[in-house]
Design a protein around this motif. Sequence first.
Motif, PDB file in Angstrom:
ATOM      1  N   ILE A   9     -53.459 -45.620  50.933  1.00 45.39           N
ATOM      2  CA  ILE A   9     -54.845 -45.926  50.597  1.00 45.39           C
ATOM      3  C   ILE A   9     -55.615 -46.203  51.879  1.00 45.39           C
ATOM      4  N   GLY A  10     -56.778 -45.589  52.012  1.00 43.78           N
ATOM      5  CA  GLY A  10     -57.636 -45.795  53.167  1.00 43.78           C
ATOM      6  C   GLY A  10     -58.892 -46.556  52.778  1.00 43.78           C
ATOM      7  N   GLU A  11     -59.696 -46.870  53.778  1.00 37.50           N
ATOM      8  CA  GLU A  11     -60.925 -47.640  53.528  1.00 37.50           C
ATOM      9  C   GLU A  11     -62.008 -47.210  54.504  1.00 37.50           C
ATOM     10  N   VAL A  12     -63.228 -47.093  53.992  1.00 37.42           N
ATOM     11  CA  VAL A  12     -64.361 -46.774  54.858  1.00 37.42           C
ATOM     12  C   VAL A  12     -64.685 -48.005  55.699  1.00 37.42           C
ATOM     13  N   THR A  13     -64.708 -47.837  57.033  1.00 35.78           N
ATOM     14  CA  THR A  13     -65.028 -48.961  57.917  1.00 35.78           C
ATOM     15  C   THR A  13     -66.400 -48.815  58.559  1.00 35.78           C
ATOM     16  N   THR A  14     -66.898 -47.586  58.652  1.00 38.88           N
ATOM     17  CA  THR A  14     -68.230 -47.347  59.209  1.00 38.88           C
ATOM     18  C   THR A  14     -68.900 -46.232  58.430  1.00 38.88           C
ATOM     19  N   ALA A  15     -70.069 -46.515  57.888  1.00 36.09           N
ATOM     20  CA  ALA A  15     -70.804 -45.507  57.125  1.00 36.09           C
ATOM     21  C   ALA A  15     -72.229 -45.367  57.646  1.00 36.09           C
ATOM     22  N   SER A  16     -72.461 -45.854  58.876  1.00 29.14           N
ATOM     23  CA  SER A  16     -73.818 -45.832  59.420  1.00 29.14           C
ATOM     24  C   SER A  16     -74.306 -44.414  59.678  1.00 29.14           C
ATOM     25  N   ASP A  17     -73.346 -43.480  59.854  1.00 21.95           N
ATOM     26  CA  ASP A  17     -73.724 -42.095  60.134  1.00 21.95           C
ATOM     27  C   ASP A  17     -73.579 -41.197  58.917  1.00 21.95           C
ATOM     28  N   ILE A  18     -73.554 -41.764  57.707  1.00 21.62           N
ATOM     29  CA  ILE A  18     -73.342 -40.963  56.512  1.00 21.62           C
ATOM     30  C   ILE A  18     -74.438 -39.930  56.331  1.00 21.62           C
ATOM     31  N   LYS A  20     -75.713 -38.255  58.591  1.00 22.20           N
ATOM     32  CA  LYS A  20     -75.346 -37.146  59.477  1.00 22.20           C
ATOM     33  C   LYS A  20     -74.004 -36.537  59.067  1.00 22.20           C
ATOM     34  N   GLY A  21     -73.444 -37.079  57.995  1.00 16.96           N
ATOM     35  CA  GLY A  21     -72.193 -36.525  57.492  1.00 16.96           C
ATOM     36  C   GLY A  21     -70.942 -37.085  58.106  1.00 16.96           C
ATOM     37  N   ARG A  22     -71.003 -38.291  58.701  1.00 11.67           N
ATOM     38  CA  ARG A  22     -69.821 -38.860  59.342  1.00 11.67           C
ATOM     39  C   ARG A  22     -69.424 -40.182  58.684  1.00 11.67           C
ATOM     40  N   LEU A  23     -68.114 -40.319  58.475  1.00 11.02           N
ATOM     41  CA  LEU A  23     -67.536 -41.561  57.970  1.00 11.02           C
ATOM     42  C   LEU A  23     -66.332 -41.914  58.835  1.00 11.02           C
ATOM     43  N   ARG A  24     -66.093 -43.214  59.025  1.00  8.26           N
ATOM     44  CA  ARG A  24     -64.881 -43.640  59.716  1.00  8.26           C
ATOM     45  C   ARG A  24     -63.940 -44.260  58.695  1.00  8.26           C
ATOM     46  N   ILE A  25     -62.696 -43.812  58.762  1.00 15.66           N
ATOM     47  CA  ILE A  25     -61.693 -44.225  57.787  1.00 15.66           C
ATOM     48  C   ILE A  25     -60.562 -44.964  58.490  1.00 15.66           C
ATOM     49  N   ALA A  26     -60.132 -46.068  57.922  1.00 14.40           N
ATOM     50  CA  ALA A  26     -58.974 -46.802  58.426  1.00 14.40           C
ATOM     51  C   ALA A  26     -57.824 -46.645  57.450  1.00 14.40           C
ATOM     52  N   CYS A  27     -56.663 -46.210  57.951  1.00 11.73           N
ATOM     53  CA  CYS A  27     -55.457 -46.130  57.122  1.00 11.73           C
ATOM     54  C   CYS A  27     -54.265 -45.943  58.057  1.00 11.73           C
ATOM     55  N   ASP A  28     -53.074 -46.011  57.501  1.00  9.91           N
ATOM     56  CA  ASP A  28     -51.851 -45.905  58.304  1.00  9.91           C
ATOM     57  C   ASP A  28     -51.376 -44.457  58.402  1.00  9.91           C
ATOM     58  N   LEU A  29     -52.289 -43.546  58.638  1.00 10.02           N
ATOM     59  CA  LEU A  29     -51.932 -42.135  58.744  1.00 10.02           C
ATOM     60  C   LEU A  29     -51.068 -41.921  59.982  1.00 10.02           C
ATOM     61  N   GLY A  54     -57.545 -44.113  67.113  1.00  8.75           N
ATOM     62  CA  GLY A  54     -56.342 -44.925  67.148  1.00  8.75           C
ATOM     63  C   GLY A  54     -56.327 -45.985  66.064  1.00  8.75           C
ATOM     64  N   ALA A  55     -56.081 -47.231  66.465  1.00  5.98           N
ATOM     65  CA  ALA A  55     -55.997 -48.325  65.504  1.00  5.98           C
ATOM     66  C   ALA A  55     -57.321 -48.571  64.784  1.00  5.98           C
ATOM     67  N   ALA A  56     -58.425 -48.096  65.361  1.00  2.01           N
ATOM     68  CA  ALA A  56     -59.744 -48.286  64.754  1.00  2.01           C
ATOM     69  C   ALA A  56     -60.029 -47.268  63.660  1.00  2.01           C
ATOM     70  N   GLY A  57     -59.124 -46.292  63.487  1.00  6.03           N
ATOM     71  CA  GLY A  57     -59.303 -45.313  62.430  1.00  6.03           C
ATOM     72  C   GLY A  57     -59.672 -43.944  62.966  1.00  6.03           C
ATOM     73  N   TYR A  58     -60.214 -43.109  62.114  1.00  8.30           N
ATOM     74  CA  TYR A  58     -60.613 -41.760  62.500  1.00  8.30           C
ATOM     75  C   TYR A  58     -61.902 -41.386  61.766  1.00  8.30           C
ATOM     76  N   ASP A  59     -62.605 -40.406  62.323  1.00  3.02           N
ATOM     77  CA  ASP A  59     -63.849 -39.935  61.716  1.00  3.02           C
ATOM     78  C   ASP A  59     -63.603 -38.638  60.953  1.00  3.02           C
ATOM     79  N   VAL A  60     -64.353 -38.461  59.877  1.00  2.00           N
ATOM     80  CA  VAL A  60     -64.335 -37.211  59.127  1.00  2.00           C
ATOM     81  C   VAL A  60     -65.767 -36.714  58.964  1.00  2.00           C
TER      82      VAL A  60
END
Length: 204
Positions: A9-18, A20-29, A54-60
């Motif tokens: 299970i992941g979680e949205v940590t940053t949605a300020s750029d939504i 523009k189509g960008r989200l940051r996701i945190a999970c143990d991928l 890295g530990a801060a997550g990734y953007d999609v």
Amino acid sequence: MFTGIVTMIGEVTTASDIEKGRLRIACDLPAEDRQIGASISHSGCCLTLTHDHGAAGYDVQVSPTTRAITTLGHWQVGRRMNIEPALRIGDSLGGHLVQGHVDTVGQLDHRDDDRFWFSIDREHASMVIERGSITIDGVSLTINEIKDTPDACVFGVTIVPHTASVTTLADLRSGELVNIEFDVIGRYLQRWHELTKIEKGLGT
């Protein structure tokens, strides 16, 4: 391609750029699944990993079309989602073939113990069959029962304790929206049927 078997299970940590189509996701991928350009299913939506923090997550990257036809347009910081990395050749196909291409948005109609009832527009009713496969928020499930109404197709699926514990489905409340993907083989059969009717109408 995916299987509908959620791995984390992941979680949205940053949605300020939504916008523009960008989200940051945190999970143990795992690192091997965090390659730039990798396809990852987020509650049933196939999204491309664009930056690894890295530990801060990734953007999609989320396209305007995806935002319009899925639940992603409503995602905010704190939103939890089901994560599944793309299927590798040789991996076990534990669920069913899932493309990560959402067909429609449905909603949880009501819950009855471990039976969850979802409703979708009547126009999609032909894609819902008893004992057929369906993907709800990225989770591969089997349709147990169908109750058609004049305005909607309502169907029930059983959420076993394990699925409830490793996905976000147990968090759903009546009226909440979910991403729905129908079985890919059923999609092709429906299209073939539609074309056959057109050809017969044209006398070919």
